[in-house]
Motif scaffolding. Structure first.
Motif, PDB file in Angstrom:
ATOM      1  N   GLY A   1      45.013  43.112  50.104  1.00 35.05           N
ATOM      2  CA  GLY A   1      45.683  41.820  50.018  1.00 35.05           C
ATOM      3  C   GLY A   1      45.452  41.153  48.675  1.00 35.05           C
ATOM      4  N   ARG A   2      46.558  40.782  48.030  1.00 32.42           N
ATOM      5  CA  ARG A   2      46.428  40.144  46.719  1.00 32.42           C
ATOM      6  C   ARG A   2      45.807  38.762  46.833  1.00 32.42           C
ATOM      7  NH1 ARG A   2      52.770  39.446  45.712  1.00 32.42           N
ATOM      8  NH2 ARG A   2      53.116  38.007  47.387  1.00 32.42           N
ATOM      9  N   GLY A   3      45.950  38.099  47.992  1.00 35.51           N
ATOM     10  CA  GLY A   3      45.344  36.784  48.175  1.00 35.51           C
ATOM     11  C   GLY A   3      43.830  36.830  48.035  1.00 35.51           C
ATOM     12  N   ARG A   4      43.217  37.847  48.606  1.00 33.15           N
ATOM     13  CA  ARG A   4      41.756  38.009  48.479  1.00 33.15           C
ATOM     14  C   ARG A   4      41.362  38.207  47.024  1.00 33.15           C
ATOM     15  NH1 ARG A   4      39.458  42.666  52.075  1.00 33.15           N
ATOM     16  NH2 ARG A   4      37.544  42.080  51.001  1.00 33.15           N
ATOM     17  N   LEU A   5      42.143  39.016  46.296  1.00 31.20           N
ATOM     18  CA  LEU A   5      41.838  39.271  44.888  1.00 31.20           C
ATOM     19  C   LEU A   5      42.036  38.011  44.050  1.00 31.20           C
ATOM     20  CD1 LEU A   5      43.488  42.779  44.586  1.00 31.20           C
ATOM     21  CD2 LEU A   5      41.042  42.272  44.455  1.00 31.20           C
TER      22      LEU A   5
ATOM     23  N   LEU B   1      38.891  36.247  41.987  1.00 29.57           N
ATOM     24  CA  LEU B   1      38.903  36.183  40.528  1.00 29.57           C
ATOM     25  C   LEU B   1      39.499  34.899  39.971  1.00 29.57           C
ATOM     26  CD1 LEU B   1      40.028  39.855  39.969  1.00 29.57           C
ATOM     27  CD2 LEU B   1      37.756  38.920  39.551  1.00 29.57           C
ATOM     28  N   GLU B   2      40.097  34.097  40.838  1.00 30.14           N
ATOM     29  CA  GLU B   2      40.738  32.836  40.443  1.00 30.14           C
ATOM     30  C   GLU B   2      41.772  33.058  39.344  1.00 30.14           C
ATOM     31  OE1 GLU B   2      37.359  30.404  39.501  1.00 30.14           O
ATOM     32  OE2 GLU B   2      37.025  29.923  41.611  1.00 30.14           O
ATOM     33  N   ILE B   3      42.684  34.020  39.592  1.00 26.77           N
ATOM     34  CA  ILE B   3      43.763  34.325  38.651  1.00 26.77           C
ATOM     35  C   ILE B   3      45.081  34.471  39.402  1.00 26.77           C
ATOM     36  CG2 ILE B   3      42.281  35.537  36.997  1.00 26.77           C
ATOM     37  CD1 ILE B   3      43.409  38.185  38.185  1.00 26.77           C
ATOM     38  N   PRO B   4      46.201  34.237  38.718  1.00 33.26           N
ATOM     39  CA  PRO B   4      47.490  34.572  39.338  1.00 33.26           C
ATOM     40  C   PRO B   4      47.644  36.093  39.327  1.00 33.26           C
ATOM     41  CG  PRO B   4      47.828  33.741  37.123  1.00 33.26           C
ATOM     42  CD  PRO B   4      46.354  33.632  37.415  1.00 33.26           C
ATOM     43  N   LEU B   5      48.219  36.641  40.354  1.00 33.98           N
ATOM     44  CA  LEU B   5      48.339  38.084  40.464  1.00 33.98           C
ATOM     45  C   LEU B   5      49.676  38.420  41.104  1.00 33.98           C
ATOM     46  CD1 LEU B   5      46.749  40.738  40.049  1.00 33.98           C
ATOM     47  CD2 LEU B   5      45.871  40.441  42.369  1.00 33.98           C
ATOM     48  N   LYS B   6      50.465  39.240  40.455  1.00 31.52           N
ATOM     49  CA  LYS B   6      51.758  39.645  40.995  1.00 31.52           C
ATOM     50  C   LYS B   6      51.666  41.095  41.428  1.00 31.52           C
ATOM     51  CE  LYS B   6      56.626  40.136  39.927  1.00 31.52           C
ATOM     52  NZ  LYS B   6      57.666  40.025  38.914  1.00 31.52           N
TER      53      LYS B   6
ATOM     54  N   LEU C   1      39.135  45.509  42.820  1.00 30.42           N
ATOM     55  CA  LEU C   1      38.372  44.362  42.338  1.00 30.42           C
ATOM     56  C   LEU C   1      37.528  44.753  41.124  1.00 30.42           C
ATOM     57  CD1 LEU C   1      37.520  41.400  42.651  1.00 30.42           C
ATOM     58  CD2 LEU C   1      35.774  42.173  44.269  1.00 30.42           C
ATOM     59  N   GLU C   2      36.874  45.896  41.196  1.00 31.78           N
ATOM     60  CA  GLU C   2      36.065  46.375  40.074  1.00 31.78           C
ATOM     61  C   GLU C   2      36.935  46.649  38.848  1.00 31.78           C
ATOM     62  OE1 GLU C   2      32.887  47.270  37.784  1.00 31.78           O
ATOM     63  OE2 GLU C   2      32.861  46.378  39.777  1.00 31.78           O
ATOM     64  N   ALA C   3      38.113  47.236  39.057  1.00 27.70           N
ATOM     65  CA  ALA C   3      39.024  47.495  37.938  1.00 27.70           C
ATOM     66  C   ALA C   3      39.470  46.192  37.292  1.00 27.70           C
ATOM     67  CB  ALA C   3      40.238  48.286  38.428  1.00 27.70           C
ATOM     68  N   LEU C   4      39.830  45.212  38.103  1.00 33.00           N
ATOM     69  CA  LEU C   4      40.241  43.913  37.564  1.00 33.00           C
ATOM     70  C   LEU C   4      39.102  43.236  36.811  1.00 33.00           C
ATOM     71  CD1 LEU C   4      42.401  42.712  40.545  1.00 33.00           C
ATOM     72  CD2 LEU C   4      43.189  42.860  38.178  1.00 33.00           C
ATOM     73  N   ARG C   5      37.903  43.286  37.364  1.00 32.03           N
ATOM     74  CA  ARG C   5      36.752  42.686  36.670  1.00 32.03           C
ATOM     75  C   ARG C   5      36.498  43.377  35.329  1.00 32.03           C
ATOM     76  NH1 ARG C   5      32.925  41.747  41.918  1.00 32.03           N
ATOM     77  NH2 ARG C   5      33.642  39.634  42.329  1.00 32.03           N
ATOM     78  N   THR C   6      36.650  44.684  35.295  1.00 22.88           N
ATOM     79  CA  THR C   6      36.457  45.427  34.042  1.00 22.88           C
ATOM     80  C   THR C   6      37.507  45.033  33.017  1.00 22.88           C
ATOM     81  OG1 THR C   6      35.444  47.282  35.200  1.00 22.88           O
ATOM     82  CG2 THR C   6      36.365  47.730  33.015  1.00 22.88           C
ATOM     83  N   VAL C   7      38.755  45.034  33.441  1.00 18.45           N
ATOM     84  CA  VAL C   7      39.859  44.690  32.526  1.00 18.45           C
ATOM     85  C   VAL C   7      39.728  43.254  32.023  1.00 18.45           C
ATOM     86  CG1 VAL C   7      42.366  44.319  32.438  1.00 18.45           C
ATOM     87  CG2 VAL C   7      41.455  46.385  33.471  1.00 18.45           C
TER      88      VAL C   7
END
Length: 81
Positions: free
Chosen positions: A4-8, A12-17, A72-78
């Motif tokens: 779920g993108r809502g959890r992500l 991370l407090e970011i917009p996500l499409k 989540l780990e990939a997003l945090r890394t990026v």
């Protein structure tokens, strides 16, 4: 990946499409995705706003919780977080 993108977004407090290839709003007009892609139907691509692929999973893990953790780990890394 059924993550779920809502959890992500909240984590991370970011917009996500999120876009699913083949969905009505992201039609593969020429049918090239399946032929050219090295990512399976259950895989995932993380594409930066400039169009570069930042991360990919060729297929989904067995559990949604593992998929969430990987993305989540990939997003945090990026994002360097």
């Amino acid at each position: 990946m059924g993550v779920g993108r809502g959890r992500l977004r909240r984590a991370l407090e970011i917009p996500l499409k999120c876009v699913r290839i083949g969905a009505e709003d992201s039609r593969d007009a020429y049918g090239e995705w399946r032929r050219a892609s090295e990512v399976a139907e259950d895989g995932c691509l993380l594409v930066r706003p400039d169009g570069h692929i930042a991360w990919r999973a060729s297929s989904a893990p067995d559990a949604d919780s593992a998929a969430y953790g990987e993305l989540l780990e990939a997003l945090r890394t990026v994002l360097h977080r």
